[in-house]
Design a protein around this motif. Structure first.
Motif, PDB file in Angstrom:
ATOM      1  N   UNK A  24     -68.408 103.897 -25.920  1.00 40.52           N
ATOM      2  CA  UNK A  24     -67.927 105.186 -26.439  1.00 40.52           C
ATOM      3  C   UNK A  24     -66.797 104.989 -27.453  1.00 40.52           C
ATOM      4  N   UNK A  25     -66.755 103.835 -28.059  1.00 40.24           N
ATOM      5  CA  UNK A  25     -65.745 103.516 -29.079  1.00 40.24           C
ATOM      6  C   UNK A  25     -66.441 103.230 -30.412  1.00 40.24           C
ATOM      7  N   UNK A  26     -65.733 103.422 -31.537  1.00 44.41           N
ATOM      8  CA  UNK A  26     -64.326 103.784 -31.695  1.00 44.41           C
ATOM      9  C   UNK A  26     -64.058 105.255 -31.390  1.00 44.41           C
ATOM     10  N   UNK A  27     -62.768 105.568 -31.218  1.00 46.25           N
ATOM     11  CA  UNK A  27     -62.388 106.957 -30.950  1.00 46.25           C
ATOM     12  C   UNK A  27     -60.937 107.198 -31.325  1.00 46.25           C
ATOM     13  N   UNK A 138     -74.960 105.318 -32.775  1.00 44.42           N
ATOM     14  CA  UNK A 138     -73.903 105.820 -31.873  1.00 44.42           C
ATOM     15  C   UNK A 138     -72.534 105.462 -32.431  1.00 44.42           C
ATOM     16  N   UNK A 139     -72.413 104.200 -32.850  1.00 49.01           N
ATOM     17  CA  UNK A 139     -71.120 103.754 -33.384  1.00 49.01           C
ATOM     18  C   UNK A 139     -70.750 104.562 -34.628  1.00 49.01           C
ATOM     19  N   UNK A 140     -71.750 104.850 -35.449  1.00 48.59           N
ATOM     20  CA  UNK A 140     -71.485 105.636 -36.667  1.00 48.59           C
ATOM     21  C   UNK A 140     -70.971 107.031 -36.308  1.00 48.59           C
ATOM     22  N   UNK A 141     -71.601 107.665 -35.325  1.00 51.80           N
ATOM     23  CA  UNK A 141     -71.202 109.029 -34.945  1.00 51.80           C
ATOM     24  C   UNK A 141     -69.824 109.025 -34.293  1.00 51.80           C
ATOM     25  N   UNK A 142     -69.560 108.002 -33.482  1.00 44.65           N
ATOM     26  CA  UNK A 142     -68.238 107.910 -32.849  1.00 44.65           C
ATOM     27  C   UNK A 142     -67.149 107.677 -33.888  1.00 44.65           C
ATOM     28  N   UNK A 143     -67.494 106.944 -34.950  1.00 40.96           N
ATOM     29  CA  UNK A 143     -66.517 106.693 -36.022  1.00 40.96           C
ATOM     30  C   UNK A 143     -66.263 107.957 -36.826  1.00 40.96           C
ATOM     31  N   UNK A 144     -67.310 108.708 -37.030  1.00 36.88           N
ATOM     32  CA  UNK A 144     -67.205 109.886 -37.889  1.00 36.88           C
ATOM     33  C   UNK A 144     -68.299 110.870 -37.474  1.00 36.88           C
TER      34      UNK A 144
END
Lengths: 226, 273
Positions: A24-27, A138-144
Protein backbone atom coordinates in the motif's frame (compact mmCIF):
# COMPACT_ATOMS: atom_id res chain seq x y z
CA UNK A 1 -9.73 26.52 26.71
CA UNK A 2 -7.37 24.49 24.56
CA UNK A 3 -5.76 26.21 21.58
CA UNK A 4 -7.24 25.31 18.21
CA UNK A 5 -4.23 26.40 16.14
CA UNK A 6 -0.56 25.60 16.64
CA UNK A 7 2.47 27.27 15.09
CA UNK A 8 4.79 24.86 13.28
CA UNK A 9 7.68 26.80 14.84
CA UNK A 10 6.84 25.14 18.18
CA UNK A 11 6.35 21.66 16.72
CA UNK A 12 8.51 18.72 15.78
CA UNK A 13 7.38 15.58 13.94
CA UNK A 14 7.76 12.36 15.92
CA UNK A 15 5.98 10.02 13.51
CA UNK A 16 2.87 9.65 11.42
CA UNK A 17 -0.75 8.60 11.84
CA UNK A 18 -0.79 5.64 9.50
CA UNK A 19 0.07 1.95 9.37
CA UNK A 20 0.30 0.03 6.10
CA UNK A 21 2.33 -2.68 4.44
CA UNK A 22 4.54 -2.30 1.41
CA UNK A 23 1.79 -3.21 -1.05
CA UNK A 24 0.00 0.00 0.00
CA UNK A 25 3.00 2.28 -0.56
CA UNK A 26 4.00 4.92 -1.53
CA UNK A 27 1.68 7.15 0.47
CA UNK A 28 1.40 10.66 1.81
CA UNK A 29 0.92 10.35 5.57
CA UNK A 30 -0.28 12.83 8.18
CA UNK A 31 2.47 13.85 10.61
CA UNK A 32 2.20 13.35 14.36
CA UNK A 33 3.44 16.56 15.96
CA UNK A 34 4.91 17.10 19.40
CA UNK A 35 5.18 20.50 21.06
CA UNK A 36 8.79 21.60 21.61
CA UNK A 37 7.90 23.89 24.49
CA UNK A 38 5.69 21.27 26.17
CA UNK A 39 6.79 17.77 25.13
CA UNK A 40 3.79 16.22 26.83
CA UNK A 41 1.53 17.63 24.10
CA UNK A 42 1.07 15.58 20.94
CA UNK A 43 -1.13 16.62 17.99
CA UNK A 44 -2.80 14.01 15.82
CA UNK A 45 -5.11 14.29 12.78
CA UNK A 46 -7.58 15.00 11.43
CA UNK A 47 -6.20 18.49 10.98
CA UNK A 48 -5.35 21.04 8.32
CA UNK A 49 -1.89 22.54 7.89
CA UNK A 50 -2.23 26.07 6.53
CA UNK A 51 1.25 27.43 5.75
CA UNK A 52 2.85 27.54 9.22
CA UNK A 53 -0.15 26.68 11.39
CA UNK A 54 -1.82 23.37 12.31
CA UNK A 55 -5.56 23.83 12.73
CA UNK A 56 -8.21 21.68 14.43
CA UNK A 57 -5.80 18.96 15.58
CA UNK A 58 -6.68 16.61 18.42
CA UNK A 59 -4.37 17.22 21.34
CA UNK A 60 -3.21 14.20 23.35
CA UNK A 61 -0.86 13.68 26.26
CA UNK A 62 2.28 11.81 25.21
CA UNK A 63 1.23 8.69 27.16
CA UNK A 64 -1.95 8.43 25.09
CA UNK A 65 0.05 8.78 21.89
CA UNK A 66 2.24 5.90 23.09
CA UNK A 67 -0.87 3.88 23.74
CA UNK A 68 -2.06 4.56 20.17
CA UNK A 69 1.36 3.54 18.87
CA UNK A 70 1.09 0.25 20.77
CA UNK A 71 -2.15 -0.54 18.93
CA UNK A 72 -0.66 0.38 15.55
CA UNK A 73 -2.76 3.52 15.18
CA UNK A 74 0.36 5.72 15.11
CA UNK A 75 3.90 4.99 13.94
CA UNK A 76 6.80 6.71 15.70
CA UNK A 77 10.08 7.39 13.92
CA UNK A 78 12.85 5.08 15.04
CA UNK A 79 15.33 7.98 15.15
CA UNK A 80 15.25 11.68 16.00
CA UNK A 81 12.21 13.89 15.41
CA UNK A 82 12.06 16.13 12.34
CA UNK A 83 11.72 19.89 12.59
CA UNK A 84 8.24 20.84 11.31
CA UNK A 85 8.42 23.11 8.25
CA UNK A 86 5.81 25.13 6.37
CA UNK A 87 4.77 23.82 2.93
CA UNK A 88 6.35 20.41 3.45
CA UNK A 89 4.94 16.96 2.84
CA UNK A 90 5.64 13.75 4.75
CA UNK A 91 5.45 10.59 2.67
CA UNK A 92 6.69 7.01 2.53
CA UNK A 93 8.45 5.45 -0.42
CA UNK A 94 7.54 1.99 -1.71
CA UNK A 95 10.35 0.56 0.45
CA UNK A 96 9.03 2.33 3.56
CA UNK A 97 11.68 5.05 3.57
CA UNK A 98 10.42 8.25 5.21
CA UNK A 99 10.67 11.44 3.16
CA UNK A 100 9.94 14.96 4.41
CA UNK A 101 10.47 17.56 1.73
CA UNK A 102 8.92 20.72 0.25
CA UNK A 103 5.38 19.91 -0.86
CA UNK A 104 6.04 20.90 -4.47
CA UNK A 105 9.08 18.62 -4.73
CA UNK A 106 7.14 15.80 -3.07
CA UNK A 107 4.31 16.20 -5.58
CA UNK A 108 6.76 16.21 -8.49
CA UNK A 109 8.53 13.12 -7.22
CA UNK A 110 5.30 11.24 -6.59
CA UNK A 111 4.00 12.22 -10.03
CA UNK A 112 7.23 10.96 -11.58
CA UNK A 113 6.96 7.68 -9.65
CA UNK A 114 3.39 7.38 -10.90
CA UNK A 115 4.46 7.89 -14.51
CA UNK A 116 7.32 5.37 -14.25
CA UNK A 117 5.07 2.79 -12.62
CA UNK A 118 2.44 3.35 -15.32
CA UNK A 119 5.06 2.74 -18.00
CA UNK A 120 6.12 -0.48 -16.25
CA UNK A 121 2.48 -1.54 -16.07
CA UNK A 122 2.00 -0.91 -19.78
CA UNK A 123 5.15 -2.84 -20.67
CA UNK A 124 4.14 -5.78 -18.46
CA UNK A 125 0.66 -5.75 -19.97
CA UNK A 126 2.09 -5.85 -23.46
CA UNK A 127 4.23 -8.80 -22.42
CA UNK A 128 1.21 -10.61 -21.00
CA UNK A 129 2.61 -10.42 -17.46
CA UNK A 130 -0.62 -9.59 -15.64
CA UNK A 131 0.79 -9.89 -12.11
CA UNK A 132 3.53 -7.34 -12.76
CA UNK A 133 1.10 -5.09 -14.60
CA UNK A 134 -1.27 -5.20 -11.61
CA UNK A 135 1.46 -4.39 -9.08
CA UNK A 136 2.88 -1.57 -11.16
CA UNK A 137 -0.58 -0.08 -11.78
CA UNK A 138 -1.25 -0.22 -8.00
CA UNK A 139 2.02 1.56 -7.35
CA UNK A 140 1.11 4.20 -9.93
CA UNK A 141 -2.28 4.86 -8.31
CA UNK A 142 -0.78 4.98 -4.82
CA UNK A 143 1.80 7.49 -6.07
CA UNK A 144 -0.78 9.64 -7.76
CA UNK A 145 -4.49 8.90 -7.61
CA UNK A 146 -4.92 10.90 -10.85
CA UNK A 147 -2.99 8.33 -12.93
CA UNK A 148 -6.01 7.45 -15.03
CA UNK A 149 -4.08 5.04 -17.27
CA UNK A 150 -3.26 2.88 -14.25
CA UNK A 151 -6.98 2.58 -13.43
CA UNK A 152 -7.64 1.73 -17.10
CA UNK A 153 -4.96 -0.99 -17.08
CA UNK A 154 -6.45 -2.53 -13.95
CA UNK A 155 -9.90 -2.45 -15.55
CA UNK A 156 -8.57 -3.98 -18.77
CA UNK A 157 -7.04 -6.88 -16.84
CA UNK A 158 -10.36 -7.48 -15.09
CA UNK A 159 -12.21 -7.39 -18.39
CA UNK A 160 -9.78 -9.87 -19.86
CA UNK A 161 -10.31 -12.12 -16.84
CA UNK A 162 -14.06 -12.00 -17.48
CA UNK A 163 -14.82 -9.77 -14.48
CA UNK A 164 -16.80 -6.84 -15.91
CA UNK A 165 -18.17 -5.82 -12.50
CA UNK A 166 -14.63 -5.47 -11.18
CA UNK A 167 -13.76 -3.36 -14.24
CA UNK A 168 -16.77 -1.17 -13.48
CA UNK A 169 -15.46 -0.64 -9.96
CA UNK A 170 -12.23 0.75 -11.45
CA UNK A 171 -14.32 3.08 -13.62
CA UNK A 172 -16.12 4.21 -10.48
CA UNK A 173 -12.83 4.80 -8.65
CA UNK A 174 -11.55 6.85 -11.60
CA UNK A 175 -14.79 8.79 -12.03
CA UNK A 176 -13.11 11.92 -10.64
CA UNK A 177 -10.90 11.86 -13.75
CA UNK A 178 -12.97 10.51 -16.60
CA UNK A 179 -16.60 9.73 -17.27
CA UNK A 180 -17.57 6.09 -17.52
CA UNK A 181 -18.00 6.05 -21.32
CA UNK A 182 -14.56 7.51 -22.03
CA UNK A 183 -13.06 5.21 -19.44
CA UNK A 184 -14.59 2.09 -21.01
CA UNK A 185 -13.48 3.21 -24.48
CA UNK A 186 -9.90 3.29 -23.25
CA UNK A 187 -10.36 -0.07 -21.50
CA UNK A 188 -11.60 -1.64 -24.73
CA UNK A 189 -8.61 -0.32 -26.62
CA UNK A 190 -6.20 -1.73 -24.05
CA UNK A 191 -8.07 -5.04 -24.03
CA UNK A 192 -7.89 -5.30 -27.80
CA UNK A 193 -4.12 -4.88 -27.67
CA UNK A 194 -3.52 -7.36 -24.87
CA UNK A 195 -2.23 -10.83 -25.64
CA UNK A 196 -4.56 -13.68 -24.79
CA UNK A 197 -4.35 -14.68 -21.13
CA UNK A 198 -4.41 -18.33 -22.01
CA UNK A 199 -1.30 -18.02 -24.14
CA UNK A 200 1.98 -19.10 -22.53
CA UNK A 201 4.40 -16.28 -21.81
CA UNK A 202 6.30 -15.18 -24.88
CA UNK A 203 3.59 -16.14 -27.37
CA UNK A 204 0.93 -14.05 -29.00
CA UNK A 205 2.90 -10.87 -28.48
CA UNK A 206 2.85 -7.94 -30.88
CA UNK A 207 5.18 -8.56 -33.77
CA UNK A 208 7.47 -5.62 -33.04
CA UNK A 209 8.60 -4.69 -29.52
CA UNK A 210 6.24 -5.59 -26.67
CA UNK A 211 5.38 -1.92 -26.28
CA UNK A 212 4.80 -1.35 -29.99
CA UNK A 213 1.02 -1.29 -30.05
CA UNK A 214 0.09 -0.37 -26.48
CA UNK A 215 2.50 2.52 -26.54
CA UNK A 216 0.67 3.91 -29.56
CA UNK A 217 -2.68 4.14 -27.77
CA UNK A 218 -3.26 7.86 -27.28
CA UNK A 219 -3.26 8.71 -23.60
CA UNK A 220 -5.54 11.69 -23.99
CA UNK A 221 -6.82 11.40 -20.47
CA UNK A 222 -3.33 11.48 -19.03
CA UNK A 223 -2.38 14.52 -21.00
CA UNK A 224 -5.49 16.19 -19.80
CA UNK A 225 -5.53 15.24 -16.16
CA UNK A 226 -2.14 14.20 -14.89
CA UNK B 1 -22.55 -5.75 34.30
CA UNK B 2 -26.07 -7.00 33.62
CA UNK B 3 -28.71 -5.22 31.61
CA UNK B 4 -30.79 -4.20 34.70
CA UNK B 5 -27.78 -2.33 36.11
CA UNK B 6 -27.14 -0.68 32.76
CA UNK B 7 -30.78 0.38 32.55
CA UNK B 8 -30.63 1.74 36.09
CA UNK B 9 -27.54 3.79 35.18
CA UNK B 10 -29.32 5.21 32.16
CA UNK B 11 -32.42 6.10 34.15
CA UNK B 12 -30.32 7.78 36.83
CA UNK B 13 -28.29 9.83 34.38
CA UNK B 14 -31.31 10.89 32.32
CA UNK B 15 -33.07 12.00 35.53
CA UNK B 16 -29.95 13.82 36.70
CA UNK B 17 -29.62 15.65 33.42
CA UNK B 18 -33.30 16.65 33.38
CA UNK B 19 -33.06 17.86 36.99
CA UNK B 20 -29.87 19.77 36.26
CA UNK B 21 -31.39 21.48 33.23
CA UNK B 22 -34.75 22.20 34.85
CA UNK B 23 -33.40 23.37 38.23
CA UNK B 24 -34.20 26.97 39.25
CA UNK B 25 -31.56 29.17 37.64
CA UNK B 26 -30.53 26.31 35.35
CA UNK B 27 -30.40 26.50 31.56
CA UNK B 28 -33.93 25.09 31.23
CA UNK B 29 -35.21 21.84 29.80
CA UNK B 30 -36.12 21.98 26.10
CA UNK B 31 -39.08 19.95 24.90
CA UNK B 32 -37.98 16.93 22.87
CA UNK B 33 -37.68 17.83 19.17
CA UNK B 34 -38.44 15.45 16.29
CA UNK B 35 -35.02 16.19 14.76
CA UNK B 36 -33.09 15.10 17.86
CA UNK B 37 -35.31 12.04 18.18
CA UNK B 38 -34.67 11.10 14.57
CA UNK B 39 -30.93 11.80 14.57
CA UNK B 40 -30.32 9.97 17.82
CA UNK B 41 -32.36 6.99 16.68
CA UNK B 42 -30.72 6.55 13.29
CA UNK B 43 -27.23 7.94 13.75
CA UNK B 44 -24.73 5.44 12.31
CA UNK B 45 -21.89 3.81 14.18
CA UNK B 46 -18.40 4.65 12.93
CA UNK B 47 -15.30 2.51 13.14
CA UNK B 48 -12.23 4.24 11.77
CA UNK B 49 -9.03 2.33 11.29
CA UNK B 50 -5.62 2.37 9.60
CA UNK B 51 -5.07 0.92 6.10
CA UNK B 52 -3.30 -2.28 7.24
CA UNK B 53 -6.11 -3.15 9.70
CA UNK B 54 -8.73 -2.05 7.22
CA UNK B 55 -7.39 -4.54 4.67
CA UNK B 56 -7.26 -7.27 7.31
CA UNK B 57 -10.87 -6.60 8.36
CA UNK B 58 -11.90 -6.80 4.70
CA UNK B 59 -10.08 -10.11 4.38
CA UNK B 60 -11.43 -11.61 7.65
CA UNK B 61 -14.85 -10.08 7.12
CA UNK B 62 -14.88 -9.55 10.88
CA UNK B 63 -14.02 -6.74 13.25
CA UNK B 64 -12.31 -8.37 16.21
CA UNK B 65 -11.81 -7.05 19.73
CA UNK B 66 -8.15 -6.78 20.64
CA UNK B 67 -8.48 -9.83 22.92
CA UNK B 68 -10.18 -11.89 20.23
CA UNK B 69 -7.59 -10.86 17.67
CA UNK B 70 -4.71 -11.62 20.03
CA UNK B 71 -6.13 -15.07 20.79
CA UNK B 72 -6.01 -15.62 17.08
CA UNK B 73 -2.33 -14.63 17.00
CA UNK B 74 -1.39 -16.03 20.45
CA UNK B 75 -0.47 -12.68 21.94
CA UNK B 76 -1.57 -11.06 25.19
CA UNK B 77 -2.16 -7.46 26.16
CA UNK B 78 0.05 -5.75 28.75
CA UNK B 79 -1.59 -5.12 32.14
CA UNK B 80 -1.00 -1.38 31.90
CA UNK B 81 -2.88 -1.16 28.60
CA UNK B 82 -5.66 1.45 28.68
CA UNK B 83 -8.39 -0.98 27.63
CA UNK B 84 -7.19 -3.62 30.10
CA UNK B 85 -7.38 -1.07 32.90
CA UNK B 86 -10.87 -0.06 31.82
CA UNK B 87 -12.10 -3.63 31.37
CA UNK B 88 -13.00 -2.91 27.75
CA UNK B 89 -10.27 -4.80 25.89
CA UNK B 90 -12.61 -7.53 24.67
CA UNK B 91 -14.79 -5.04 22.82
CA UNK B 92 -14.98 -3.71 19.30
CA UNK B 93 -15.23 0.08 19.58
CA UNK B 94 -17.52 2.42 17.68
CA UNK B 95 -18.55 6.03 17.97
CA UNK B 96 -22.18 6.97 17.53
CA UNK B 97 -20.72 9.89 15.59
CA UNK B 98 -18.60 10.64 12.52
CA UNK B 99 -15.04 9.30 12.36
CA UNK B 100 -12.82 10.87 14.99
CA UNK B 101 -9.04 11.02 15.54
CA UNK B 102 -6.55 9.83 14.38
CA UNK B 103 -8.01 8.28 11.24
CA UNK B 104 -7.78 9.99 7.86
CA UNK B 105 -7.83 7.25 5.22
CA UNK B 106 -10.55 4.66 5.82
CA UNK B 107 -13.39 3.43 7.97
CA UNK B 108 -16.76 1.72 8.18
CA UNK B 109 -20.23 2.99 9.07
CA UNK B 110 -22.80 0.59 10.48
CA UNK B 111 -26.53 1.17 10.78
CA UNK B 112 -27.97 1.70 14.25
CA UNK B 113 -29.75 -1.65 13.83
CA UNK B 114 -26.46 -3.31 14.77
CA UNK B 115 -27.17 -2.17 18.33
CA UNK B 116 -30.61 -3.82 18.29
CA UNK B 117 -28.96 -7.10 17.36
CA UNK B 118 -26.40 -6.73 20.15
CA UNK B 119 -28.70 -5.38 22.86
CA UNK B 120 -27.94 -8.43 25.00
CA UNK B 121 -24.22 -7.79 25.26
CA UNK B 122 -23.41 -4.31 23.93
CA UNK B 123 -22.79 -1.28 26.12
CA UNK B 124 -22.37 2.45 25.56
CA UNK B 125 -21.12 5.51 27.40
CA UNK B 126 -21.74 9.18 26.67
CA UNK B 127 -17.97 9.79 26.38
CA UNK B 128 -14.83 8.08 25.09
CA UNK B 129 -13.87 5.56 27.79
CA UNK B 130 -10.15 5.53 26.95
CA UNK B 131 -10.00 9.30 27.28
CA UNK B 132 -10.77 8.98 31.02
CA UNK B 133 -7.43 7.26 31.58
CA UNK B 134 -5.38 9.87 29.79
CA UNK B 135 -6.84 13.31 29.67
CA UNK B 136 -10.52 13.67 30.54
CA UNK B 137 -10.97 14.71 34.16
CA UNK B 138 -13.77 13.07 36.20
CA UNK B 139 -15.22 13.92 39.62
CA UNK B 140 -13.06 12.96 42.62
CA UNK B 141 -15.78 10.86 44.27
CA UNK B 142 -15.05 8.12 41.75
CA UNK B 143 -12.13 5.89 42.72
CA UNK B 144 -10.82 5.32 39.20
CA UNK B 145 -11.66 5.84 35.53
CA UNK B 146 -13.04 2.28 35.47
CA UNK B 147 -15.29 3.08 38.45
CA UNK B 148 -16.61 6.20 36.70
CA UNK B 149 -17.21 4.19 33.54
CA UNK B 150 -19.13 1.44 35.39
CA UNK B 151 -21.56 3.99 36.76
CA UNK B 152 -22.08 5.66 33.42
CA UNK B 153 -22.36 2.58 31.27
CA UNK B 154 -25.68 2.36 29.41
CA UNK B 155 -27.46 -0.38 27.49
CA UNK B 156 -27.69 -0.32 23.69
CA UNK B 157 -29.63 0.94 21.85
CA UNK B 158 -31.26 2.74 24.80
CA UNK B 159 -28.28 5.05 25.33
CA UNK B 160 -29.73 6.90 22.36
CA UNK B 161 -32.43 8.30 24.70
CA UNK B 162 -29.66 10.10 26.58
CA UNK B 163 -28.16 11.17 23.25
CA UNK B 164 -31.50 12.65 22.18
CA UNK B 165 -31.77 14.55 25.46
CA UNK B 166 -28.19 15.83 25.01
CA UNK B 167 -28.75 16.88 21.40
CA UNK B 168 -31.79 18.93 22.38
CA UNK B 169 -30.33 20.53 25.46
CA UNK B 170 -26.55 20.65 25.36
CA UNK B 171 -25.91 21.69 21.76
CA UNK B 172 -26.85 24.82 19.83
CA UNK B 173 -28.85 22.59 17.47
CA UNK B 174 -29.34 18.79 17.50
CA UNK B 175 -27.07 18.38 14.48
CA UNK B 176 -24.32 20.31 16.30
CA UNK B 177 -23.39 16.99 17.93
CA UNK B 178 -22.78 15.41 14.52
CA UNK B 179 -21.02 18.41 13.04
CA UNK B 180 -18.55 18.39 15.92
CA UNK B 181 -19.53 21.72 17.47
CA UNK B 182 -18.73 21.81 21.17
CA UNK B 183 -21.75 21.77 23.51
CA UNK B 184 -22.99 25.16 24.65
CA UNK B 185 -24.02 23.64 28.00
CA UNK B 186 -21.67 21.17 29.75
CA UNK B 187 -24.34 18.93 31.26
CA UNK B 188 -23.84 17.25 34.62
CA UNK B 189 -21.41 14.36 34.15
CA UNK B 190 -18.66 16.46 35.72
CA UNK B 191 -16.09 15.77 33.00
CA UNK B 192 -13.39 18.29 32.21
CA UNK B 193 -10.30 18.94 30.14
CA UNK B 194 -11.09 16.87 27.10
CA UNK B 195 -12.09 17.52 23.52
CA UNK B 196 -15.01 16.23 21.46
CA UNK B 197 -14.47 12.75 22.89
CA UNK B 198 -15.75 14.13 26.20
CA UNK B 199 -19.28 14.17 24.78
CA UNK B 200 -19.15 11.61 21.95
CA UNK B 201 -21.12 8.42 22.60
CA UNK B 202 -18.93 5.33 22.45
CA UNK B 203 -20.47 1.93 21.75
CA UNK B 204 -18.66 -1.29 22.70
CA UNK B 205 -19.68 -4.64 21.29
CA UNK B 206 -17.91 -7.70 22.72
CA UNK B 207 -15.70 -10.13 20.81
CA UNK B 208 -16.46 -9.56 17.16
CA UNK B 209 -18.75 -7.91 14.65
CA UNK B 210 -19.47 -9.36 11.22
CA UNK B 211 -18.55 -6.99 8.42
CA UNK B 212 -20.46 -8.34 5.44
CA UNK B 213 -23.95 -8.24 6.83
CA UNK B 214 -27.16 -6.27 6.71
CA UNK B 215 -25.87 -3.64 9.16
CA UNK B 216 -22.99 -2.37 7.07
CA UNK B 217 -24.13 1.04 5.87
CA UNK B 218 -21.11 2.52 4.08
CA UNK B 219 -17.42 2.04 3.49
CA UNK B 220 -15.06 5.01 3.22
CA UNK B 221 -11.55 4.86 1.77
CA UNK B 222 -8.98 6.91 -0.03
CA UNK B 223 -9.60 5.78 -3.63
CA UNK B 224 -6.10 4.35 -4.01
CA UNK B 225 -6.81 1.69 -1.37
CA UNK B 226 -9.52 -0.32 -3.17
CA UNK B 227 -7.63 0.20 -6.42
CA UNK B 228 -4.40 -1.20 -4.99
CA UNK B 229 -5.37 -3.79 -2.39
CA UNK B 230 -7.27 -6.91 -3.49
CA UNK B 231 -9.05 -7.44 -0.14
CA UNK B 232 -10.33 -3.88 -0.05
CA UNK B 233 -11.28 -4.12 -3.72
CA UNK B 234 -13.24 -7.31 -2.96
CA UNK B 235 -15.16 -5.53 -0.20
CA UNK B 236 -15.97 -2.60 -2.49
CA UNK B 237 -17.16 -5.10 -5.07
CA UNK B 238 -19.34 -6.82 -2.49
CA UNK B 239 -20.73 -3.44 -1.44
CA UNK B 240 -21.63 -2.69 -5.07
CA UNK B 241 -23.46 -6.01 -5.35
CA UNK B 242 -25.27 -5.52 -2.03
CA UNK B 243 -26.09 -1.85 -2.51
CA UNK B 244 -23.93 -0.73 0.39
CA UNK B 245 -22.62 2.80 -0.09
CA UNK B 246 -18.97 3.19 -1.10
CA UNK B 247 -17.31 6.53 -0.58
CA UNK B 248 -13.95 6.81 -2.34
CA UNK B 249 -12.19 10.13 -1.89
CA UNK B 250 -9.01 11.81 -3.09
CA UNK B 251 -5.74 11.62 -1.23
CA UNK B 252 -4.45 14.36 1.05
CA UNK B 253 -3.47 17.53 -0.69
CA UNK B 254 -2.11 20.89 0.48
CA UNK B 255 -1.90 19.80 4.11
CA UNK B 256 -5.57 18.84 4.24
CA UNK B 257 -5.95 15.72 6.38
CA UNK B 258 -9.65 16.20 7.14
CA UNK B 259 -11.20 14.62 4.05
CA UNK B 260 -12.42 11.44 5.76
CA UNK B 261 -14.14 13.40 8.52
CA UNK B 262 -15.61 15.89 6.03
CA UNK B 263 -16.87 13.14 3.70
CA UNK B 264 -18.44 11.35 6.64
CA UNK B 265 -20.26 14.43 7.93
CA UNK B 266 -21.39 15.22 4.41
CA UNK B 267 -22.73 11.63 4.06
CA UNK B 268 -24.57 11.89 7.39
CA UNK B 269 -26.16 15.17 6.27
CA UNK B 270 -27.36 13.54 3.04
CA UNK B 271 -28.78 10.53 4.84
CA UNK B 272 -30.10 11.92 8.10
CA UNK B 273 -30.92 15.64 7.96
Amino acid sequence: MKPTAWSLADLEIIGYADDRDQTMLPAIVPPVFRSISNPDIVLVPPFAIRFDVVERATQLPFTEAESLRDRQELTFFPGSPLAAQPDHQLWLRRNGQIVYQPALEARRELDQLGKLATERAKAALAAGDMATAQDAASEAILSNDRCVTAFVIKAAIRCKLGKPAAANLMAELASHLLDANDFHTLVERYCSEMPSLSAPPGQNRPSASPMFRIATIPVVAELKYV
Amino acid sequence: MGRPELEANLLTQCDRLRSHLGAPGGPGLTAATPLAAQLSQYLFLSHGTMPRKFARICQDSQLYSRVAFNQHTNQSLPLDDTDVKMGTCDSVFFYAAPFRYPHTKCGFLFAATLEDERSHDGTASPFDSGGLVHHIGFPPEFASPADFLRQHEFPVPDHRNYLSLSMDNLFDQPEGYIEGRAPTEPGCLGLSGGDERMWTHEVRLPKRVALRGRHLQAVFAHRALPAANPDIEALFQWCADEDVNRIAFNGPDDGDFETLKRECISYLRRKLY
